[in-house]
Design an enzyme around this catalytic site. Structure first.
Site, short mmCIF file in Angstrom:
data_model
loop_
_atom_site.label_atom_id
_atom_site.label_comp_id
_atom_site.label_asym_id
_atom_site.label_seq_id
_atom_site.Cartn_x
_atom_site.Cartn_y
_atom_site.Cartn_z
N ASP A 8 -0.58 4.10 0.73
CA ASP A 8 -1.49 5.25 1.95
C ASP A 8 -0.65 5.00 2.87
O ASP A 8 0.00 4.18 3.53
CB ASP A 8 -2.84 4.87 1.77
N ASP A 56 6.58 1.77 6.67
CA ASP A 56 5.20 1.17 6.55
C ASP A 56 4.43 2.14 5.30
O ASP A 56 3.86 3.15 5.64
CB ASP A 56 4.33 1.54 7.61
N HIS A 111 4.45 4.58 11.96
CA HIS A 111 3.53 5.28 12.52
C HIS A 111 3.64 6.38 13.77
O HIS A 111 3.10 7.04 14.28
CB HIS A 111 2.43 4.37 13.24
N GLU A 120 -5.23 0.81 2.81
CA GLU A 120 -4.82 -0.17 3.81
C GLU A 120 -4.86 0.46 5.27
O GLU A 120 -5.23 -0.21 6.15
CB GLU A 120 -3.60 -0.54 3.57
N GLU A 121 -4.49 1.59 5.41
CA GLU A 121 -4.46 2.18 6.75
C GLU A 121 -5.87 3.06 7.49
O GLU A 121 -5.87 3.13 8.24
CB GLU A 121 -3.51 3.49 6.75
N GLU A 128 4.94 -5.73 4.15
CA GLU A 128 5.03 -5.19 5.37
C GLU A 128 5.92 -5.19 6.16
O GLU A 128 6.74 -6.29 6.08
CB GLU A 128 3.54 -5.61 6.19
N HIS A 131 0.89 -1.13 -0.22
CA HIS A 131 -0.09 0.00 -0.30
C HIS A 131 0.76 1.15 0.01
O HIS A 131 1.93 1.12 0.61
CB HIS A 131 -1.02 0.13 1.18
#
Length: 390
Positions: free
Chosen positions: A76, A107, A363, A140-141, A169, A74
């Site tokens: 995003d 990520d 994150h 995805e997030e 991931e 992903h």
């Protein structure tokens, strides 16, 4: 245009697109330009759902007949938070003291950049005897309603079939290659609303306080472990996430309180058997209603996608494990810990494993990855692709 074999340049180009879910912000367009130059046929389907934003996705494919390897990921990212807290702007991809900083570095734009660079290095030397596809979402997030789950169905309807999938991931913990994911626990969430009757605290006989019942329901949910774990999974865990009464007054008995919880469950359970267990635990609490028929409770299940799974394709796992060991010297741990990922959707179409960068900073403010880790992951991916098609 970045140099296709250089994962650092590719990663910087992707990070400079502020693609916070659900916005594409140029990330998929950048990737499309790169993949088209490499010879991929690229499609950009857009999916929508009620009460959600439209989400752009990307599916790219190259090669002829033979084994078909899917790389999934992903573009995003989660919001960066307060910009002033970052050492460097989160969407510039600054390199300093051997690290590349930026939202999505770990990520998981880093994984995408490493896979693309690895494939580009192979294509400089030889052709692929099979098919390679990239299945990349921008959702995805977020709710994950308009991303991988629909992209897989869209591709299947067009006749796509895959031999195996690799999800990029950030599975590694301390160093690249120390952990790969061969399965994931399921996730189930619920809301228990305890209804009472509001009243003055001086006249409890005229009211019905929902809080004592809420306490008993919480005890019923949590006092006994769900299980002790299995060979491949840690014990299932039920966690209370909120208890909301919304009553700031000290002289008012509240009308209701709400309990929210999430369960990460292993292969002892299916979603259905786990729901039955929770309903049974709640029903074990004796209700003592007064003349107003209060208090009582209502249970609502929050819709969830995907379930617990374990990949048992030994050849796929061994091919990845051998590639890691040959490049890094590490013998990876096979893990099913952590949260959910889009692998929970892919497992319905083909065997899937997950492997990527160390995820310590994902994150977080100052999300970053070492330059050494990027090069190591690229080398492992290159070896894995070669061995997969050998």
């Amino acid at each position: 245009m970045p140099v296709l074999t250089d994962p650092l340049q590719l990663l910087q180009a992707l990070i400079r697109c502020p693609s916070v879910t659900p916005y594409e912000a140029g990330a998929l367009s950048t990737l499309e330009q790169i993949l088209t130059k490499m010879g991929f046929n690229v499609k950009r389907p857009v999916f929508t759902d009620k009460n959600t934003e439209d989400v752009e996705n990307l599916y790219a494919k190259m090669g002829g007949e033979g084994r078909h390897l899917m790389f999934a990921g992903h573009t995003d990212v989660v919001p960066p938070g307060a910009l002033e807290d970052w050492t460097y702007p989160p969407f510039e991809g600054v390199i300093d003291q051997g690290k590349l900083y930026g939202r999505g570095a770990v990520d998981m734009k880093g994984g995408i950049a490493c896979f693309v660079a690895a494939l580009a290095r192979i294509l400089e030397k030889r052709s692929i005897k099979g098919m390679v596809s990239l299945l990349i979402t921008g959702d995805e997030e977020g709710p994950a309603l308009n991303g991988t789950v629909k992209l897989l169905k869209w591709a299947e309807q067009k006749g796509e079939k895959w031999t195996a999938a690799l999800v990029g991931e950030p599975t590694s913990v301390k160093t690249v290659g120390d952990v790969i994911k061969i399965g994931r626990r399921g996730s189930l969430s619920g809301v228990v609303t305890v209804k009472g009757r509001q009243g003055h605290v001086a006249f409890p006989e005229r009211a019905a306080n929902p809080l004592p019942l809420a306490g008993k329901l919480i005890q019923a949910l949590t006092q006994t472990a769900l299980d002790r774990g299995t060979e491949n999974f840690q014990p299932s865990n039920l966690e209370l996430t909120t208890i909301d009464t919304d009553n700031p007054a000290v002289n008012v008995i509240p009308a209701q309180t709400t309990i929210r919880f999430n369960i990460r469950y292993n292969d002892v359970w299916t979603k259905e058997t786990l729901m039955t267990e929770i309903e049974k635990r709640l029903a074990s609490v004796q209700l003592k209603n007064n003349d107003y028929q209060y208090p009582y409770y209502q249970l609502e299940w929050i819709p969830s996608l995907g379930s617990v799974f374990i990949t048992k394709n030994d050849k796929l796992i061994k091919t990845l494990s051998n590639a890691i060991e040959s490049v890094t010297g590490n013998i990876p741990e096979y893990s099913t810990s952590g949260g959910t990922s889009d692998a929970r959707f892919i497992k319905d179409y083909c065997p899937v494993v997950e492997f990527g960068l160390p995820g310590q900073t994902m994150h977080m403010v100052d999300e970053c990855v070492t330059l050494d880790a990027i090069e190591t992951l690229t080398s492992v991916y290159e070896r894995f692709i070669v061995d997969f098609f050998a």
